[in-house]
Design a protein around this motif. Sequence first.
Motif, mmCIF file in Angstrom:
data_model
loop_
_atom_site.group_PDB
_atom_site.id
_atom_site.type_symbol
_atom_site.label_atom_id
_atom_site.label_comp_id
_atom_site.label_asym_id
_atom_site.label_seq_id
_atom_site.Cartn_x
_atom_site.Cartn_y
_atom_site.Cartn_z
ATOM 1 N N GLU A 124 0.812 -1.209 0.000
ATOM 2 C CA GLU A 124 0.000 0.000 0.000
ATOM 3 C C GLU A 124 0.850 1.267 0.000
ATOM 4 O O GLU A 124 0.326 2.363 -0.047
ATOM 5 C CB GLU A 124 -0.928 0.007 1.218
ATOM 6 C CG GLU A 124 -1.990 -1.088 1.177
ATOM 7 C CD GLU A 124 -2.828 -1.121 2.443
ATOM 8 O OE1 GLU A 124 -2.270 -0.823 3.522
ATOM 9 O OE2 GLU A 124 -4.021 -1.451 2.354
ATOM 10 N N ILE A 125 2.182 1.109 0.099
ATOM 11 C CA ILE A 125 3.076 2.257 0.025
ATOM 12 C C ILE A 125 3.265 2.585 -1.453
ATOM 13 O O ILE A 125 4.054 1.953 -2.146
ATOM 14 C CB ILE A 125 4.421 1.957 0.708
ATOM 15 C CG1 ILE A 125 4.198 1.646 2.189
ATOM 16 C CG2 ILE A 125 5.376 3.136 0.550
ATOM 17 C CD1 ILE A 125 5.458 1.275 2.943
ATOM 18 N N VAL A 126 2.500 3.542 -1.926
ATOM 19 C CA VAL A 126 2.503 3.847 -3.353
ATOM 20 C C VAL A 126 2.897 5.299 -3.599
ATOM 21 O O VAL A 126 2.654 6.172 -2.770
ATOM 22 C CB VAL A 126 1.117 3.565 -3.986
ATOM 23 C CG1 VAL A 126 0.820 2.083 -3.970
ATOM 24 C CG2 VAL A 126 0.011 4.327 -3.256
ATOM 25 N N CYS A 127 3.519 5.519 -4.738
ATOM 26 C CA CYS A 127 3.923 6.867 -5.137
ATOM 27 C C CYS A 127 4.313 6.818 -6.607
ATOM 28 O O CYS A 127 4.427 5.743 -7.205
ATOM 29 C CB CYS A 127 5.097 7.355 -4.291
ATOM 30 S SG CYS A 127 6.606 6.377 -4.537
ATOM 31 N N GLU A 150 9.960 9.539 1.758
ATOM 32 C CA GLU A 150 8.970 9.125 2.754
ATOM 33 C C GLU A 150 8.798 7.601 2.742
ATOM 34 O O GLU A 150 8.206 7.037 3.660
ATOM 35 C CB GLU A 150 7.636 9.809 2.487
ATOM 36 C CG GLU A 150 7.681 11.315 2.706
ATOM 37 C CD GLU A 150 6.343 11.986 2.516
ATOM 38 O OE1 GLU A 150 5.408 11.314 2.028
ATOM 39 O OE2 GLU A 150 6.219 13.176 2.854
ATOM 40 N N GLY A 151 9.314 6.966 1.712
ATOM 41 C CA GLY A 151 9.265 5.510 1.623
ATOM 42 C C GLY A 151 10.490 5.013 0.885
ATOM 43 O O GLY A 151 11.079 5.728 0.082
ATOM 44 N N ALA A 152 10.906 3.771 1.172
ATOM 45 C CA ALA A 152 12.075 3.208 0.500
ATOM 46 C C ALA A 152 12.039 1.691 0.588
ATOM 47 O O ALA A 152 11.399 1.117 1.469
ATOM 48 C CB ALA A 152 13.367 3.743 1.115
ATOM 49 N N SER A 195 13.788 -6.380 0.059
ATOM 50 C CA SER A 195 12.798 -5.999 -0.967
ATOM 51 C C SER A 195 11.412 -5.673 -0.407
ATOM 52 O O SER A 195 10.413 -5.765 -1.117
ATOM 53 C CB SER A 195 12.671 -7.096 -2.033
ATOM 54 O OG SER A 195 13.906 -7.320 -2.665
ATOM 55 N N LYS A 196 11.354 -5.278 0.859
ATOM 56 C CA LYS A 196 10.095 -4.812 1.432
ATOM 57 C C LYS A 196 10.112 -3.290 1.478
ATOM 58 O O LYS A 196 11.161 -2.672 1.597
ATOM 59 C CB LYS A 196 9.910 -5.371 2.843
ATOM 60 C CG LYS A 196 9.694 -6.873 2.882
ATOM 61 C CD LYS A 196 9.444 -7.353 4.301
ATOM 62 C CE LYS A 196 9.180 -8.851 4.327
ATOM 63 N NZ LYS A 196 8.934 -9.356 5.707
ATOM 64 N N TRP A 197 8.910 -2.699 1.372
ATOM 65 C CA TRP A 197 8.822 -1.247 1.396
ATOM 66 C C TRP A 197 8.525 -0.760 2.811
ATOM 67 O O TRP A 197 7.681 -1.309 3.503
ATOM 68 C CB TRP A 197 7.765 -0.770 0.406
ATOM 69 C CG TRP A 197 8.310 -0.769 -0.988
ATOM 70 C CD1 TRP A 197 8.478 -1.855 -1.799
ATOM 71 C CD2 TRP A 197 8.800 0.351 -1.715
ATOM 72 N NE1 TRP A 197 9.055 -1.469 -2.990
ATOM 73 C CE2 TRP A 197 9.259 -0.128 -2.968
ATOM 74 C CE3 TRP A 197 8.893 1.711 -1.440
ATOM 75 C CZ2 TRP A 197 9.793 0.710 -3.942
ATOM 76 C CZ3 TRP A 197 9.425 2.547 -2.404
ATOM 77 C CH2 TRP A 197 9.875 2.049 -3.635
#
Length: 207
Positions: free
Chosen positions: A61-64, A128-130, A135-137
């Motif tokens: 759900e971490i989308v950009c 804000e995310g990486a 390989s997990k966000w």
Amino acid sequence: MASNLQSFLTTLMIFLVVAQTSARPSPNADMLNKLKSIFKVGQGIMVYNIGVSSEGLEDDEIVCAERRAGKSYCKEVENYIEATRLDKIDPEQFAKFKEYFKDDLEQTQMVATRMDVGDSKTKIIYPEGAESEDSKWLLVVQDEQHKQGVLIEECENVDSASEENSTLPVEHISKCKQNFSYRKLVVLVNGEMKEKMVKLPSNCECY
């Protein structure tokens, strides 16, 4: 407008009731839990949107825009404020990791003295995310008072011919490859700050 919204909510409620009482297979537990995290049903036919669950965003759900483009980081994560709730975190956690909340200024000066590469761009970002080593966000801690500025170098045209060499024969055309490195940043894991290695663009190699 209000009547249209009321009609939509009424239809949605009827659909949910029918789905649970009909002979069709009922939704699985994961789907029901996700619905409960989005909607709360009160007395009568009323549906309240309660936003992102307090547990934060899941990996998928971490989308950009950057992640959709295949990059390893997110400049701005959708629903970041609601997902992180940094305003609810104990200030002692921020104090514990204060050494991380700064920009890579010393590296910026070094880059300013190097020869610019025509097919790359060097810049400071505040992700804000990486993507992690496995390989997990993850959600990276960023707010107005606590910023983690990281220096990256990205290829402008990965695996494509350089514009300045586009008129040369194929055997003389250079291509660029994006290289990555892992560095430690402060991220949120189950509402707590932790140090994790994340994948970020390090340099652009043209050959």
